[in-house]
Design a protein around this motif. Structure first.
Motif, mmCIF file in Angstrom:
data_model
loop_
_atom_site.group_PDB
_atom_site.id
_atom_site.type_symbol
_atom_site.label_atom_id
_atom_site.label_comp_id
_atom_site.label_asym_id
_atom_site.label_seq_id
_atom_site.Cartn_x
_atom_site.Cartn_y
_atom_site.Cartn_z
ATOM 1 N N TRP A 136 0.798 -1.219 0.000
ATOM 2 C CA TRP A 136 0.000 0.000 0.000
ATOM 3 C C TRP A 136 0.834 1.274 0.000
ATOM 4 C CZ3 TRP A 136 -4.964 -0.446 3.490
ATOM 5 C CH2 TRP A 136 -5.750 -1.496 3.017
ATOM 6 N N TYR A 137 1.942 1.255 0.732
ATOM 7 C CA TYR A 137 2.685 2.498 0.941
ATOM 8 C C TYR A 137 4.129 2.448 0.481
ATOM 9 C CZ TYR A 137 -1.299 3.039 4.066
ATOM 10 O OH TYR A 137 -2.564 3.101 4.579
ATOM 11 N N GLY A 138 4.637 1.298 0.081
ATOM 12 C CA GLY A 138 6.035 1.211 -0.330
ATOM 13 C C GLY A 138 6.352 2.033 -1.558
ATOM 14 N N HIS A 139 5.404 2.175 -2.470
ATOM 15 C CA HIS A 139 5.640 2.931 -3.707
ATOM 16 C C HIS A 139 5.765 4.429 -3.459
ATOM 17 C CE1 HIS A 139 1.461 4.408 -3.822
ATOM 18 N NE2 HIS A 139 1.178 3.234 -3.276
ATOM 19 N N LEU A 140 5.377 4.899 -2.267
ATOM 20 C CA LEU A 140 5.488 6.334 -1.989
ATOM 21 C C LEU A 140 6.944 6.783 -1.888
ATOM 22 C CD1 LEU A 140 2.648 6.764 0.658
ATOM 23 C CD2 LEU A 140 2.581 7.222 -1.803
ATOM 24 N N LYS A 141 7.849 5.853 -1.674
ATOM 25 C CA LYS A 141 9.269 6.194 -1.636
ATOM 26 C C LYS A 141 9.844 6.283 -3.045
ATOM 27 C CE LYS A 141 13.479 5.027 0.908
ATOM 28 N NZ LYS A 141 14.108 4.065 1.864
ATOM 29 N N SER B 66 6.649 3.576 8.640
ATOM 30 C CA SER B 66 6.730 4.993 8.270
ATOM 31 C C SER B 66 7.975 5.661 8.848
ATOM 32 C CB SER B 66 5.479 5.735 8.743
ATOM 33 O OG SER B 66 5.371 5.659 10.157
ATOM 34 N N PHE B 67 8.439 5.211 10.013
ATOM 35 C CA PHE B 67 9.616 5.831 10.630
ATOM 36 C C PHE B 67 10.917 5.308 10.009
ATOM 37 C CE2 PHE B 67 12.929 5.973 13.914
ATOM 38 C CZ PHE B 67 12.940 7.339 14.173
ATOM 39 N N PHE B 68 11.048 3.997 9.859
ATOM 40 C CA PHE B 68 12.312 3.421 9.409
ATOM 41 C C PHE B 68 12.434 3.366 7.888
ATOM 42 C CE2 PHE B 68 11.959 1.630 13.716
ATOM 43 C CZ PHE B 68 13.196 1.990 14.221
ATOM 44 N N TYR B 69 11.340 3.154 7.173
ATOM 45 C CA TYR B 69 11.421 3.016 5.710
ATOM 46 C C TYR B 69 11.144 4.336 4.997
ATOM 47 C CZ TYR B 69 10.779 1.097 1.031
ATOM 48 O OH TYR B 69 10.896 0.828 -0.316
ATOM 49 N N LEU B 70 10.064 5.002 5.351
ATOM 50 C CA LEU B 70 9.730 6.269 4.694
ATOM 51 C C LEU B 70 10.472 7.455 5.306
ATOM 52 C CD1 LEU B 70 5.881 5.874 4.185
ATOM 53 C CD2 LEU B 70 7.717 5.410 2.543
ATOM 54 N N GLY B 71 11.001 7.270 6.513
ATOM 55 C CA GLY B 71 11.739 8.357 7.154
ATOM 56 C C GLY B 71 10.857 9.495 7.631
#
Length: 202
Positions: free
Chosen positions: A111-116, A172-177
């Protein structure tokens, strides 16, 4: 007014002198039309009971499927899953939550990995997310199947939501920063408290 030349060049449209309109080909066509209408009525009358019977069977089948999906079917459908016959109670208590944790990791990345990687084209992002979501279902479905022998559906759902919030916070903290605000933590904490009420107070 019809001229003689028009009648000569189009004999099939205009009757010859002395020929009645109801005679000949015109009358034959009328008889063929009446025969066709009679055959159509006969076929429809013979097919109508079959059509009504098929419609009744179809509606009855849809009603049975809907009743089974709403939990209105027989009691046998709510019995223990055959996969749980050879498993110990300890495994049935722990394994569903471990599988749900792994499932939520895949779901969060889908769901959210592509936001990076926002430079990716949208169709590529959709396809890659769909491929990541397949392992999620392969873990979530058996986790809920096994967990249903020890927990209620409400407990499984609320527990899954609590796991989702924890996994998402770490993601969100470790992957998306992204920085985690205290208001976010408080809101998530309230949701976890609500899930705990459903889970522990049956």
């Amino acid at each position: 007014m019809i001229t003689a030349d028009a009648a000569r060049h189009a004999p099939h449209r205009f009757p010859r002198p002395g020929q009645a309109i109801g005679d000949g080909s015109v009358k034959a066509r009328a008889e063929k039309l009446s025969e066709r209408n009679w055959l159509r009525r006969l076929i429809f009358e013979r097919r109508a009971p079959c059509m009504r019977q098929k419609t009744a069977f179809l509606l009855a089948g849809m009603a049975l499927v809907s009743a089974g999906g709403l939990g209105l079917g027989s009691r046998a459908s709510h019995g223990p899953a055959p996969e749980t016959a050879c498993m110990s109670p300890l495994v049935l208590k722990i394994a569903p939550w471990l599988m749900l944790v792994a499932s939520n990791v895949f779901m969060t990345f889908a769901w959210y990995g592509h936001l990076k990687h926002k430079s990716l084209a949208l169709p590529v992002a959709i396809l890659s997310s769909w491929m990541i979501a397949l392992p999620e279902y392969m873990l979530a479905v058996p986790a809920n199947r096994l967990g249903s022998s020890m927990y209620s559906t409400a407990q499984l759902k609320t527990g899954q939501e609590a796991i989702t919030l924890i996994v998402f916070t770490l993601f969100s903290f470790f992957y998306l920063g992204e920085a985690i605000k205290w208001t976010t933590l408080v809101g998530f904490g309230l949701i976890v408290c609500g899930a705990a009420m459903v889970f522990f107070f049956k």
